[in-house]
Scaffold this active site. Structure first.
Site: not given
Ligand SMILES: O=P(O)(O)O[C@H]1O[C@H](CO)[C@@H](O)[C@H]1O
Ligand SMILES: O=c1cc[nH]c(=O)[nH]1
Length: 235
Positions: A4, A20, A24, A43, A87, A90, A180, A203-204, A217
């Site tokens: 990969h 992620g 970015r 990919r 890592r 967001s 995540m 971010s939220d 952001r």
């Molecule tokens: O902004 P990234 O690093 O992608 O992280 C968050 O954003 C994604 C979800 O929108 C998931 O990968 C979560 O962990």
């Molecule tokens: O995984 C994520 C990332 C940002 N905001 C969320 O609610 N979930």
């Protein structure tokens, strides 16, 4: 080259920042690294290697979710000799006192499952950050004056969550925010004798429903990247 990652041996630095979003990775490499070179685009998962303050760094996307991160982190650790993975992601706040744009540094990561869960069987393994990186990131955030929260986070398998009861339990137990990937990142680093940390930008907000606009952001992500780099190479 691995299945990969198209990079040649030696193309990847021992220190890898992992957002992620592959775009970015490109943005951060162009903003922060000197002479960034694209070392992977298989990919569309972009990776760049350059230097920061004279230190060699790779910034490589992980994709969204632990199964995707697990593929890239496994190959970076096993095949490219990465030693430090940070890592830069967001996150959604799960506590009223955690605000938009704040930084969350993940000390531990709870999860329902990770790609590594099956090897632990009855053991409830506790993925935790490398303490040296954590301390250096906390110092860097304090020096920069960024509002920062350090504690437990939740690494979820789902973005569109259907378990409000579980979120309520996590809020009740002090979990700061949800993302995540970090639980698998910390687990893989432990398995390979490497160091890992997750530095996240809110971010939220799951409680208020507030969310950052695109431009906001970018500026708060810049603080996160700078703090991650400073933590990797403290002076
Ligand atoms: O902004 P990234 O690093 O992608 O992280 C968050 O954003 C994604 C979800 O929108 C998931 O990968 C979560 O962990
Ligand atoms: O995984 C994520 C990332 C940002 N905001 C969320 O609610 N979930």
């Amino acid at each position: 080259m691995t299945i990969h990652i198209g990079a040649k041996p030696g193309d990847i630095a021992e220190t890898v920042l992992m957002p992620g979003d592959p775009r970015r990775a490109k943005w951060a490499a162009e903003q922060f690294l000197t002479d960034p070179v694209c070392v992977n685009d298989l990919r569309g998962m972009l990776g760049y290697t350059g230097t920061w303050n004279g230190n060699r760094v790779t910034i490589h996307g992980s994709g969204m979710g632990m199964p995707s991160l697990s593929i890239y982190a496994n190959e970076l650790l096993r095949d490219y000799g990465a030693k430090t993975l940070i890592r830069i992601g967001s996150t959604g706040a799960m506590q009223p006192h955690v605000g938009l744009r704040d930084l969350v540094i993940a000390m531990t990561c709870s999860s329902v499952s990770t790609p590594s869960s099956t090897i632990f069987r009855e053991l409830s393994f506790a993925p935790c950050a490398d303490y040296g990186l954590l301390r250096a990131a906390a110092d860097a955030a304090a020096d920069k004056g960024v509002a920062t929260h350090i504690g437990g986070i939740y690494s979820s398998d789902t973005f569109y969550d259907e378990r409000p009861d579980l979120n309520e339990q996590m809020t009740r137990h002090g979990i700061l925010a949800v993302e995540m990937e970090a639980a698998e990142l910390y687990t893989l680093a432990a398995r390979h004798g490497a160091r890992a940390l997750a530095v996240l930008t809110v971010s939220d907000h799951l409680i208020t429903g507030d969310a950052l606009e695109g431009r906001e952001r970018e500026s708060s992500f810049a603080d996160m990247v700078q703090i991650a780099l400073t933590a990797a190479f403290p002076t």
